[in-house]
Write a protein that holds these residues in place. Structure first.
Motif, PDB file in Angstrom:
ATOM      1  N   ARG A  21      -8.160  -1.709  -6.224  1.00 58.88           N
ATOM      2  CA  ARG A  21      -8.510  -0.646  -5.285  1.00 58.88           C
ATOM      3  C   ARG A  21      -9.203  -1.274  -4.088  1.00 58.88           C
ATOM      4  O   ARG A  21     -10.089  -2.119  -4.246  1.00 58.88           O
ATOM      5  CB  ARG A  21      -9.427   0.390  -5.950  1.00 58.88           C
ATOM      6  N   VAL A  81      -4.641   2.831   3.016  1.00 58.61           N
ATOM      7  CA  VAL A  81      -5.827   2.618   2.179  1.00 58.61           C
ATOM      8  C   VAL A  81      -6.850   3.743   2.376  1.00 58.61           C
ATOM      9  O   VAL A  81      -7.526   4.153   1.424  1.00 58.61           O
ATOM     10  CB  VAL A  81      -6.446   1.243   2.472  1.00 58.61           C
ATOM     11  N   ASN A 113      -3.708  -6.635  -8.504  1.00 60.05           N
ATOM     12  CA  ASN A 113      -3.686  -5.188  -8.282  1.00 60.05           C
ATOM     13  C   ASN A 113      -5.105  -4.669  -8.332  1.00 60.05           C
ATOM     14  O   ASN A 113      -5.935  -5.161  -9.110  1.00 60.05           O
ATOM     15  CB  ASN A 113      -2.845  -4.479  -9.350  1.00 60.05           C
ATOM     16  N   ARG A 137     -10.894  -1.125   0.052  1.00 60.28           N
ATOM     17  CA  ARG A 137     -11.659  -0.389   1.054  1.00 60.28           C
ATOM     18  C   ARG A 137     -11.721  -1.245   2.307  1.00 60.28           C
ATOM     19  O   ARG A 137     -11.629  -2.484   2.239  1.00 60.28           O
ATOM     20  CB  ARG A 137     -13.063  -0.061   0.548  1.00 60.28           C
ATOM     21  N   VAL A 172     -11.026  -5.842  -1.918  1.00 63.46           N
ATOM     22  CA  VAL A 172     -10.252  -5.362  -3.062  1.00 63.46           C
ATOM     23  C   VAL A 172     -11.042  -5.568  -4.340  1.00 63.46           C
ATOM     24  O   VAL A 172     -11.449  -6.693  -4.655  1.00 63.46           O
ATOM     25  CB  VAL A 172      -8.894  -6.097  -3.158  1.00 63.46           C
ATOM     26  N   ASN A 227      -5.271   6.344   0.182  1.00 65.12           N
ATOM     27  CA  ASN A 227      -4.972   5.966  -1.205  1.00 65.12           C
ATOM     28  C   ASN A 227      -5.420   4.520  -1.394  1.00 65.12           C
ATOM     29  O   ASN A 227      -4.811   3.607  -0.847  1.00 65.12           O
ATOM     30  CB  ASN A 227      -3.468   6.107  -1.463  1.00 65.12           C
ATOM     31  N   PRO A 228      -6.465   4.253  -2.155  1.00 65.19           N
ATOM     32  CA  PRO A 228      -7.029   2.902  -2.229  1.00 65.19           C
ATOM     33  C   PRO A 228      -6.239   1.912  -3.063  1.00 65.19           C
ATOM     34  O   PRO A 228      -6.545   0.718  -3.043  1.00 65.19           O
ATOM     35  CB  PRO A 228      -8.410   3.135  -2.846  1.00 65.19           C
ATOM     36  N   HIS A 229      -5.231   2.350  -3.793  1.00 60.86           N
ATOM     37  CA  HIS A 229      -4.498   1.439  -4.678  1.00 60.86           C
ATOM     38  C   HIS A 229      -3.674   0.437  -3.864  1.00 60.86           C
ATOM     39  O   HIS A 229      -2.926   0.819  -2.958  1.00 60.86           O
ATOM     40  CB  HIS A 229      -3.570   2.223  -5.600  1.00 60.86           C
ATOM     41  N   GLU A 241      -8.469  -5.119 -10.445  1.00 59.87           N
ATOM     42  CA  GLU A 241      -8.262  -4.417 -11.704  1.00 59.87           C
ATOM     43  C   GLU A 241      -7.303  -5.176 -12.621  1.00 59.87           C
ATOM     44  O   GLU A 241      -7.452  -5.133 -13.845  1.00 59.87           O
ATOM     45  CB  GLU A 241      -7.735  -3.005 -11.451  1.00 59.87           C
ATOM     46  N   THR A 279       0.848  -1.189   0.000  1.00 63.15           N
ATOM     47  CA  THR A 279       0.000   0.000   0.000  1.00 63.15           C
ATOM     48  C   THR A 279       0.886   1.243   0.000  1.00 63.15           C
ATOM     49  O   THR A 279       2.085   1.180   0.254  1.00 63.15           O
ATOM     50  CB  THR A 279      -0.910   0.040   1.242  1.00 63.15           C
TER      51      THR A 279
END
Length: 214
Positions: free
Chosen positions: A125, A101, A123, A127, A151, A104-106, A154, A56
């Protein structure tokens, strides 16, 4: 010194063109293997994996990588082909990754199966969620997680074995657990100098494994 400078005699590589002169572009099989959703084979891998590394970053780009471990089948829950959840377990309560997180959610994740050199990379995003109905299904011993890292997938792809082959990480003949001081010595020296070594040894003694789920 900035990240583009070196005081140790090396020549910084600062452009994509310079990098590609040294490392040519990947073959199509590597460049095109990234998928946007989980395949049934990915689901099988996730079900068999007991260890995940979660990367993260905060809003300023400061990084953290945190290991997550549980018995295979309890480490991660597949919610659908584009969503997975990793339960939180008792730890040191620093919550470095969770704080990241929130800013920055990535996230980037690597799922490992002991004995296998290849890994599964995801990979996406993330929460933080609580009160999710599936948390009860992730109980281990008496621990029902109170949080999960959900997650949204993506990118997902399998990574080859070269790193594990080079390191011989799964070859017992290369293992040398005594090459650095044991955990109690590290903790006493770096983290708990106010305690005696005997007290820290007792903390990390035979009963320590019984505390890992609270």
């Amino acid at each position: 010194m900035t990240h583009e400078q070196s005081t140790f005699g090396g020549t910084p590589v600062t452009t994509v063109e310079e990098l590609r002169e040294i490392i040519p572009p990947p073959l199509d099989t590597a460049a095109n293997k990234v998928r946007p959703a989980l395949h049934e084979l990915d689901r099988q891998w996730l079900a068999a994996s007991p260890l995940c590394l979660v990367a993260t970053s905060d809003a300023e780009g400061n990084l953290d990588v945190s290991p997550k471990g549980d018995p295979a089948g309890s480490l991660v829950r597949v919610l659908d082909d584009r969503t997975i959840a990793i339960p939180e377990r008792p730890g040191n309560r620093r919550t470095d990754g969770f704080l990241n997180v929130l800013a920055n959610p990535h996230v980037g994740l690597i799922f490992v199966i002991p004995g296998r050199g290849d890994t599964l990379r995801v990979n996406g995003r993330a929460r933080l969620v609580r009160d999710a109905p599936y948390l009860a299904d992730l109980q281990v011993r008496r621990n029902v997680p109170v949080l999960a890292l959900e997650v949204d997938v993506e990118e997902v792809f399998h990574h080859c074995s070269k790193a594990f082959l080079r390191s011989r990480a799964w070859d017992p003949e290369t293992w040398d657990a005594e090459s650095v001081p044991r955990r109690a010595v590290l903790a006493h020296t770096l983290e708990r100098p106010e305690q005696t070594l005997a007290e820290v040894e007792a903390h990390y003694g035979p009963g320590y494994a019984e505390t890992i789920y609270g």
